[in-house]
Design an enzyme around this catalytic site. Structure first.
Site, PDB file in Angstrom:
ATOM      1  N   SER A 193       0.846  -1.190   0.000  1.00  0.00           N
ATOM      2  CA  SER A 193       0.000   0.000   0.000  1.00  0.00           C
ATOM      3  C   SER A 193       0.890   1.252   0.000  1.00  0.00           C
ATOM      4  O   SER A 193       1.669   1.432  -0.927  1.00  0.00           O
ATOM      5  CB  SER A 193      -0.957  -0.039   1.200  1.00  0.00           C
ATOM      6  N   HIS A 211      -7.585  -6.230   0.976  1.00  0.00           N
ATOM      7  CA  HIS A 211      -6.450  -5.316   0.946  1.00  0.00           C
ATOM      8  C   HIS A 211      -5.317  -5.797   1.844  1.00  0.00           C
ATOM      9  O   HIS A 211      -4.140  -5.565   1.533  1.00  0.00           O
ATOM     10  CB  HIS A 211      -6.894  -3.913   1.372  1.00  0.00           C
TER      11      HIS A 211
END
Length: 260
Positions: free
Chosen positions: A98, A232
């Site tokens: 990320s 995620h």
């Protein structure tokens, strides 16, 4: 009075396995926004015993809590580059998730600018490439709105975010990380010489397979895409699968599944 070195390895890197006297490779992991080095603590046990695994501890959290937060990409990259430069010439891999994916890419690009190809593998995870990332202003949200967004992305944080004393500690750190990530821009891809792997979970709301494939614009040599099960934060739920996928792409591994 002596001033502490802001880029001493002891401040920035946490060893995630037993010390390796002569490592075949060093793997340096860069956490997501709000993340800590602690989240990679068990990766070393899942990789070959001659791979030294380190995780970057960003300022302003855990044992660096009293240090000022860094909310600027240029500053963060400069400091991490200086930490890694003593390892120039030795096998080195970067993995970033990320926000950490962008930091890892920029660190690799800056190291190459200074020294040529010195990264043996760059792995970017859970992020669209810089030229396709969505502009965001989450760092400008109210505390209530920011908490709601954090729960959306990572439901496992719900219990922590229900504790006011922890929210008081966590939100400034998370907000600073979002500010760093959301203000970061690179509109024109600058390819790196290092082999590049882009990873994500198949249910990641932040990036789909086409987004991963778009990282090819940042690759000047071999490139591969890996999609695993999960959202995620797939890399923590499926740690064994992630580390196995990385191991298959380490220098000396037999082949790349669809690399070029």
């Amino acid at each position: 009075m002596r001033t502490a070195n802001p880029t001493s390895p002891e401040r920035w890197l946490r060893l995630c396995n037993t010390p390796v006297q002569q490592p075949r490779l060093r793997l340096v992991c860069l956490p997501h926004a709000g993340g800590t080095a602690h989240e990679f603590r068990s990766w070393g046990a899942r990789l070959s015993s001659d791979v030294a695994v380190y995780a970057v501890q960003y300022p302003g959290r855990q044992d660096r809590f009293v240090e000022p937060l860094v909310d600027d990409m240029g500053t963060m990259v400069e400091r991490i580059v200086e930490v890694l430069e003593p390892w120039i010439g030795e096998p080195l891999m970067l993995f970033g998730h990320s926000m950490g994916a962008y930091i890892a890419y920029e660190v690799a690009a800056e190291l190459e600018r200074r020294h040529g190809q010195v990264i043996d593998l760059l792995a970017v995870s859970g992020a669209a490439p810089p030229h396709r990332k969505r502009r965001g202003r989450i760092h400008e949200l109210s505390d209530t709105e920011l908490i709601a967004d954090l729960k959306r992305v990572n439901a496992s944080l719900a219990d922590l975010l229900a504790q006011p004393e922890l929210v008081k500690v966590l939100l400034p750190m998370i907000r600073a990380d979002y500010r760093l990530s959301e203000r970061y821009e690179r509109h024109d891809p600058l390819p790196v010489k290092a082999p590049l792997v882009a990873l994500s979970g198949n249910a990641d709301p932040e990036v789909d397979r086409s987004g991963l494939e778009a990282w090819s614009a940042f690759a000047n040599s071999r490139f591969d895409v890996i999609v695993l099960q999960g959202g995620h934060f797939y890399l923590f739920d499926g740690e064994a699968d992630v580390t196995a996928a990385l191991a298959a792409h380490l220098p000396g591994a037999p082949h790349w599944s669809n690399g070029r």
